[in-house]
Design a protein around this motif. Structure first.
Motif: not given
Length: 265
Positions: A190-197
């Motif tokens: 579920g953590n896999t994929g695009p993210w923006e910090l």
């Protein structure tokens, strides 16, 4: 990765100076709740590993926990601003050692008062062993250059809930910025994929971006033990990240202090 650091000092080398406006008193087991509250201030910005929940919430029923003989509380205007939790040990000779489990202070004056309390043990114990936390109120008062022994215990862990790991980590209040990346997590998919910090005003937020990032990274680099550890060069060379964009953008993850612990979990 971070560290739990301890140092041993000659008790006679500890400074003892007046701390105007600070009163110190012997504590009781009921005052351990004060210790828990004071612990949050230095611990949270460094690793987000606090003493909330689990065994730390159990009542002490009027007795000291194993390995604790006493507690000194520092107060200013009736408000607790420091605490010293210790184990006296045995003997009075060269082998005698006072073990400090907590040396916590949220003001410079409280830190000075508690270090002075430790210095008062010089007539009955030769050595004091205590936790060392770089940059806290007490560390600058300790003559660490005279340490006779010490050491550090390394720790490393990985996040399960990456959004909460970032939100609870604690960030420098003067840093602002954002960086997008793709997280590759074969364990918690579920953590896999695009993210923006995004960092601003001492807070970090992790959200799904509206564009495809040009960088990818391993989830271990979002753990409190990794955040703030180093610039991106080392993890990139270790194969923990890749992508066509400049990996230096991920230096934003290293803007906090080095992860440190005050306790063994």
């Amino acid at each position: 990765m971070g560290a739990l650091q301890r140092v041993e000092l000659d008790t006679a080398s500890l400074p003892s100076a007046p701390a105007p406006g600070v009163s110190v008193r012997p504590g009781e087991p009921a005052d351990l709740a004060v210790v828990g509250a004071l612990y949050e201030t230095p611990a949270r910005p460094r690793a987000a590993l606090t003493r909330r929940g689990g065994a730390f919430d159990l009542p002490h029923e009027g007795r000291w926990p194993d390995g604790v003989d006493g507690l000194t509380v520092a107060e200013q205007d009736g408000v607790p601003t420091g605490a010293l939790v210790y184990e006296r040990g045995t003997g009075y000779g060269a082998e005698a050692r006072l073990t400090v489990h907590d040396l916590l202070a949220v003001t410079a004056e409280a830190a000075r008062a508690l270090v002075g309390v430790l210095a008062g043990w010089r007539t009955v114990t030769r050595t004091v062993r205590l936790p060392l936390l770089a940059g806290d109120a007490a560390s600058g008062l300790l003559p660490v250059e005279r340490a006779t022994a010490g050491g550090a215990t390394a720790f490393m862990h990985r996040p399960v809930d990456v959004v909460r790991a970032v939100a609870d980590r604690g960030w420098p209040g003067h840093v602002r910025g954002r960086v997008a990346f793709t997280l590759l997590d074969p364990v918690v998919t579920g953590n896999t994929g695009p993210w923006e910090l995004e960092l601003a005003d001492g807070a970090g937020k992790l959200r799904r971006p509206d564009r495809e990032p040009g960088l990818s990274k391993d989830p271990v680099l979002l753990s409190p033990g990794r955040l703030g550890l180093s610039l991106w060069t080392g993890p990139s060379d270790a194969g923990l990240g890749s992508g066509p964009d400049d990996p230096a953008a991920l230096d934003l993850l290293a803007c906090g202090p080095r992860a440190e612990l005050l306790d063994y979990f």
